[in-house]
Design an enzyme around this catalytic site. Structure first.
Site, PDB file in Angstrom:
ATOM      1  N   LYS A  77       0.800  -1.233   0.000  1.00  0.00           N
ATOM      2  CA  LYS A  77       0.000   0.000   0.000  1.00  0.00           C
ATOM      3  C   LYS A  77       0.829   1.278   0.000  1.00  0.00           C
ATOM      4  O   LYS A  77       0.366   2.335   0.431  1.00  0.00           O
ATOM      5  CB  LYS A  77      -1.001   0.025   1.166  1.00  0.00           C
ATOM      6  CG  LYS A  77      -1.769  -1.246   1.398  1.00  0.00           C
ATOM      7  CD  LYS A  77      -2.240  -1.918   0.154  1.00  0.00           C
ATOM      8  CE  LYS A  77      -3.351  -1.186  -0.570  1.00  0.00           C
ATOM      9  NZ  LYS A  77      -3.683  -1.896  -1.845  1.00  0.00           N
ATOM     10  N   GLY A  79       2.175   2.554  -2.819  1.00  0.00           N
ATOM     11  CA  GLY A  79       2.262   3.091  -4.177  1.00  0.00           C
ATOM     12  C   GLY A  79       3.016   2.159  -5.119  1.00  0.00           C
ATOM     13  O   GLY A  79       3.530   2.587  -6.158  1.00  0.00           O
ATOM     14  N   THR A  80       3.038   0.875  -4.777  1.00  0.00           N
ATOM     15  CA  THR A  80       3.750  -0.133  -5.572  1.00  0.00           C
ATOM     16  C   THR A  80       3.273  -0.138  -7.020  1.00  0.00           C
ATOM     17  O   THR A  80       4.077  -0.069  -7.957  1.00  0.00           O
ATOM     18  CB  THR A  80       3.487  -1.541  -4.971  1.00  0.00           C
ATOM     19  OG1 THR A  80       3.378  -1.436  -3.566  1.00  0.00           O
ATOM     20  CG2 THR A  80       4.543  -2.517  -5.391  1.00  0.00           C
ATOM     21  N   THR A  81       1.950  -0.254  -7.185  1.00  0.00           N
ATOM     22  CA  THR A  81       1.366  -0.374  -8.521  1.00  0.00           C
ATOM     23  C   THR A  81       1.680   0.866  -9.358  1.00  0.00           C
ATOM     24  O   THR A  81       2.024   0.778 -10.532  1.00  0.00           O
ATOM     25  CB  THR A  81      -0.171  -0.507  -8.384  1.00  0.00           C
ATOM     26  OG1 THR A  81      -0.446  -1.455  -7.352  1.00  0.00           O
ATOM     27  CG2 THR A  81      -0.816  -0.929  -9.676  1.00  0.00           C
ATOM     28  N   TRP A  82       1.566   1.994  -8.698  1.00  0.00           N
ATOM     29  CA  TRP A  82       1.844   3.277  -9.364  1.00  0.00           C
ATOM     30  C   TRP A  82       3.292   3.305  -9.872  1.00  0.00           C
ATOM     31  O   TRP A  82       3.563   3.655 -11.018  1.00  0.00           O
ATOM     32  CB  TRP A  82       1.610   4.385  -8.333  1.00  0.00           C
ATOM     33  CG  TRP A  82       1.397   5.753  -8.858  1.00  0.00           C
ATOM     34  CD1 TRP A  82       1.197   6.119 -10.164  1.00  0.00           C
ATOM     35  CD2 TRP A  82       1.353   6.958  -8.081  1.00  0.00           C
ATOM     36  NE1 TRP A  82       1.030   7.472 -10.231  1.00  0.00           N
ATOM     37  CE2 TRP A  82       1.117   8.007  -8.970  1.00  0.00           C
ATOM     38  CE3 TRP A  82       1.483   7.237  -6.723  1.00  0.00           C
ATOM     39  CZ2 TRP A  82       1.018   9.337  -8.537  1.00  0.00           C
ATOM     40  CZ3 TRP A  82       1.379   8.549  -6.291  1.00  0.00           C
ATOM     41  CH2 TRP A  82       1.149   9.589  -7.188  1.00  0.00           C
ATOM     42  N   HIS A 140       7.190  -7.551  -1.895  1.00  0.00           N
ATOM     43  CA  HIS A 140       7.000  -6.825  -0.637  1.00  0.00           C
ATOM     44  C   HIS A 140       7.935  -7.353   0.450  1.00  0.00           C
ATOM     45  O   HIS A 140       7.872  -6.912   1.601  1.00  0.00           O
ATOM     46  CB  HIS A 140       5.562  -6.983  -0.132  1.00  0.00           C
ATOM     47  CG  HIS A 140       4.535  -6.249  -0.939  1.00  0.00           C
ATOM     48  ND1 HIS A 140       4.697  -4.957  -1.350  1.00  0.00           N
ATOM     49  CD2 HIS A 140       3.299  -6.636  -1.386  1.00  0.00           C
ATOM     50  CE1 HIS A 140       3.624  -4.571  -2.024  1.00  0.00           C
ATOM     51  NE2 HIS A 140       2.767  -5.574  -2.064  1.00  0.00           N
ATOM     52  N   TYR A 223       6.035   7.680  -1.785  1.00  0.00           N
ATOM     53  CA  TYR A 223       4.691   7.964  -2.320  1.00  0.00           C
ATOM     54  C   TYR A 223       4.451   9.474  -2.273  1.00  0.00           C
ATOM     55  O   TYR A 223       3.917  10.056  -3.210  1.00  0.00           O
ATOM     56  CB  TYR A 223       3.663   7.236  -1.454  1.00  0.00           C
ATOM     57  CG  TYR A 223       2.229   7.442  -1.880  1.00  0.00           C
ATOM     58  CD1 TYR A 223       1.627   6.594  -2.806  1.00  0.00           C
ATOM     59  CD2 TYR A 223       1.464   8.489  -1.357  1.00  0.00           C
ATOM     60  CE1 TYR A 223       0.305   6.782  -3.192  1.00  0.00           C
ATOM     61  CE2 TYR A 223       0.147   8.684  -1.740  1.00  0.00           C
ATOM     62  CZ  TYR A 223      -0.426   7.829  -2.660  1.00  0.00           C
ATOM     63  OH  TYR A 223      -1.727   8.017  -3.056  1.00  0.00           O
ATOM     64  N   PHE A 259      -4.222   9.807 -10.971  1.00  0.00           N
ATOM     65  CA  PHE A 259      -5.085   8.970 -10.132  1.00  0.00           C
ATOM     66  C   PHE A 259      -6.297   8.477 -10.924  1.00  0.00           C
ATOM     67  O   PHE A 259      -6.607   7.279 -10.949  1.00  0.00           O
ATOM     68  CB  PHE A 259      -5.524   9.758  -8.887  1.00  0.00           C
ATOM     69  CG  PHE A 259      -6.466   8.987  -8.015  1.00  0.00           C
ATOM     70  CD1 PHE A 259      -5.983   8.019  -7.145  1.00  0.00           C
ATOM     71  CD2 PHE A 259      -7.830   9.201  -8.084  1.00  0.00           C
ATOM     72  CE1 PHE A 259      -6.850   7.286  -6.351  1.00  0.00           C
ATOM     73  CE2 PHE A 259      -8.707   8.468  -7.290  1.00  0.00           C
ATOM     74  CZ  PHE A 259      -8.211   7.509  -6.423  1.00  0.00           C
ATOM     75  N   PHE A 295      -8.888  -0.937  -5.420  1.00  0.00           N
ATOM     76  CA  PHE A 295      -7.435  -0.909  -5.256  1.00  0.00           C
ATOM     77  C   PHE A 295      -6.894   0.511  -5.355  1.00  0.00           C
ATOM     78  O   PHE A 295      -6.134   0.970  -4.519  1.00  0.00           O
ATOM     79  CB  PHE A 295      -6.782  -1.798  -6.322  1.00  0.00           C
ATOM     80  CG  PHE A 295      -5.468  -2.327  -5.867  1.00  0.00           C
ATOM     81  CD1 PHE A 295      -5.378  -3.560  -5.236  1.00  0.00           C
ATOM     82  CD2 PHE A 295      -4.319  -1.580  -6.029  1.00  0.00           C
ATOM     83  CE1 PHE A 295      -4.172  -4.040  -4.780  1.00  0.00           C
ATOM     84  CE2 PHE A 295      -3.100  -2.049  -5.582  1.00  0.00           C
ATOM     85  CZ  PHE A 295      -3.030  -3.282  -4.958  1.00  0.00           C
TER      86      PHE A 295
HETATM   87  P1  A3P Z   1      -5.066   4.589  -0.934  1.00  0.00           P
HETATM   88  O1  A3P Z   1      -5.695   3.316  -0.464  1.00  0.00           O
HETATM   89  O2  A3P Z   1      -4.584   5.452   0.192  1.00  0.00           O
HETATM   90  O3  A3P Z   1      -5.907   5.354  -1.883  1.00  0.00           O
HETATM   91  P2  A3P Z   1      -0.133  -0.359  -3.635  1.00  0.00           P
HETATM   92  O4  A3P Z   1      -0.115  -0.364  -5.115  1.00  0.00           O
HETATM   93  O5  A3P Z   1       1.223  -0.399  -3.004  1.00  0.00           O
HETATM   94  O6  A3P Z   1      -1.050  -1.396  -3.098  1.00  0.00           O
HETATM   95  O7  A3P Z   1      -0.697   1.048  -3.166  1.00  0.00           O
HETATM   96  C1  A3P Z   1      -2.062   1.358  -3.278  1.00  0.00           C
HETATM   97  C2  A3P Z   1      -2.223   2.814  -2.896  1.00  0.00           C
HETATM   98  O8  A3P Z   1      -1.687   3.628  -3.956  1.00  0.00           O
HETATM   99  C3  A3P Z   1      -3.701   3.196  -2.762  1.00  0.00           C
HETATM  100  O9  A3P Z   1      -3.746   4.199  -1.744  1.00  0.00           O
HETATM  101  C4  A3P Z   1      -3.985   3.744  -4.148  1.00  0.00           C
HETATM  102  O10 A3P Z   1      -5.117   4.566  -4.202  1.00  0.00           O
HETATM  103  C5  A3P Z   1      -2.703   4.517  -4.401  1.00  0.00           C
HETATM  104  N1  A3P Z   1      -2.516   4.828  -5.835  1.00  0.00           N
HETATM  105  C6  A3P Z   1      -2.488   3.984  -6.887  1.00  0.00           C
HETATM  106  N2  A3P Z   1      -2.360   4.662  -8.047  1.00  0.00           N
HETATM  107  C7  A3P Z   1      -2.293   5.972  -7.708  1.00  0.00           C
HETATM  108  C8  A3P Z   1      -2.163   7.177  -8.462  1.00  0.00           C
HETATM  109  N3  A3P Z   1      -2.091   7.164  -9.790  1.00  0.00           N
HETATM  110  N4  A3P Z   1      -2.138   8.352  -7.786  1.00  0.00           N
HETATM  111  C9  A3P Z   1      -2.207   8.374  -6.435  1.00  0.00           C
HETATM  112  N5  A3P Z   1      -2.332   7.277  -5.669  1.00  0.00           N
HETATM  113  C10 A3P Z   1      -2.377   6.081  -6.295  1.00  0.00           C
END
Ligand code: A3P
Length: 350
Positions: A77, A79-82, A140, A223, A259, A295
């Site tokens: 959580k 910002g991994t995916t980002w 992770h 993040y 986002f 997510f």
């Molecule tokens: P929130 O639950 O606080 O919104 P991970 O990929 O590590 O699981 O992280 C998920 C978190 O990154 C979530 O946080 C998600 O909303 C946030 N996130 C994913 N893409 C994003 C983006 N483009 N801009 C901002 N936050 C982003």
């Protein structure tokens, strides 16, 4: 049978009960000194993981690393995916077409996912093995549980930190939506602070990478920096990976990585993982697609401020202080650090 690199001690039942999950949980310890230096005494270092991880830990540790791999390592959580999407684009000359059409979990596998969901037919370690170079791999796990070859072959590693209060809130929603957690928010927060949720304890995970941040193969960012200086982080990653991007490409990437765009992009909003976790939990589809269990959820800095009680915030701050004061560090130091801003480098003991 070769001796395992790790051993497990079961977590007390009350803690598992508090997490409101089925199945066992353990503290994982190294059986011998890790190939990477860790903060504190390695013999006392542990990582808490559901017992479903145990069959994959040695497989991960023995995983064949390639020098031209790129690894994204984070606590959940953060910002991994980002960061995966950002890095994949930098590595692949901003190929937006493929980015939109091929699921991110295929372009960038989550190495130990079979520990999270053991019964899925898709083996993520096999998938990562089969990927052509340069691979982008997500994990992770703390530094010392990663494949041992990482510390000899030294592929590039991007570590993303996030303020643990926001990460914990995000993790709580994730556990409700993906794992089916039905306990209270306060109980979850205490489980996070006490290091009973997957991949914690949090601070040693961060500090191990913090102490490596000057290494040429490590890029440590946050993040919070992605939120405030996304263009700069894109340029930093391009510099780190030696894959230049044009001004125009940075603009296009900022749009793609916004986002709203990420939230609505089925190729990177983890629709597939939701499906397999749903199947494993045997629960209904709708529950997983409705906000706030999505997510890509809120995407803000400071979400804990209106989602955590003042008491829990105080507990988090005290816990962070206790864990960081020996290193003369504060939570904000991790959030503002910039590898390519030399002045920010010398502040600390570590
Ligand atoms: P929130 O639950 O606080 O919104 P991970 O990929 O590590 O699981 O992280 C998920 C978190 O990154 C979530 O946080 C998600 O909303 C946030 N996130 C994913 N893409 C994003 C983006 N483009 N801009 C901002 N936050 C982003």
């Amino acid at each position: 049978m070769p001796e395992s690199s790790f051993f497990a001690r079961s977590v007390p039942f009350e803690q598992i009960d508090k997490l409101a999950i089925s199945g066992g949980y353990s503290s994982i310890y190294a059986t011998r000194e890790p190939a990477v230096p860790v903060v504190g005494n390695w013999e006392q270092r542990f990582c808490r993981l559901a017992d479903t991880f145990q069959p994959v830990l040695d497989r991960v540790h023995d995983f064949e690393v390639r020098e031209d791999d790129v690894w994204i390592v984070t606590l959940p959580k953060c910002g991994t995916t980002w960061m995966q999407e950002l890095t994949w684009l930098v590595l692949n000359r901003c190929d937006f077409e493929t980015a939109k059409s091929v699921d991110l979990t295929i372009r960038s596998p989550f190495l130990e996912f079979n520990g999270v969901v053991p019964n899925v037919p898709h083996d993520t370690i096999e998938a990562a093995n089969a990927l052509s170079s340069p691979r982008l791999i997500k994990s992770h796990l703390p530094a010392w549980l990663l494949p041992r070859q990482i510390w000899t072959k030294k592929p590039k590693i991007i570590y993303v930190y996030r303020n643990p209060k926001d990460a914990a809130i995000s993790y709580f929603h994730h556990w409700r939506g993906m794992v089916g957690y039905q306990g209270t928010k306060d109980d979850f927060m205490h489980s996070f602070i006490d290091g009973y949720v997957n991949f914690t304890p949090c601070w040693p995970h961060v500090l191990d990478f913090w102490q490596l941040r000057h290494e040429p193969h490590i890029y440590f960012t946050s993040y919070e920096r992605m939120k405030t200086q996304l263009g700069q982080v894109i340029e930093d990653v391009a510099r780190f990976l030696e894959r230049p991007v044009s001004v125009e490409q940075v603009q296009q990437m900022k749009k793609h990585l916004s986002f709203e765009s990420m939230r609505d992009n089925p190729a990177c909003n983890h629709a597939k993982e939701f499906e397999s976790m749903k199947a494993a939990a045997g629960r209904e589809v709708e529950e997983f697609s409705v906000a706030p269990h999505r997510f890509v959820r809120r995407g803000v800095v400071g979400s804990h401020k209106d989602e955590m009680t003042a008491d829990v915030i105080r507990e988090f701050d005290l816990w962070s202080d206790v864990n960081l004061r020996d290193y003369k560090l504060h939570m904000d130091d991790f959030a503002t650090y910039s590898k390519y801003n030399e002045q920010a480098i010398t502040k600390t003991l570590l």
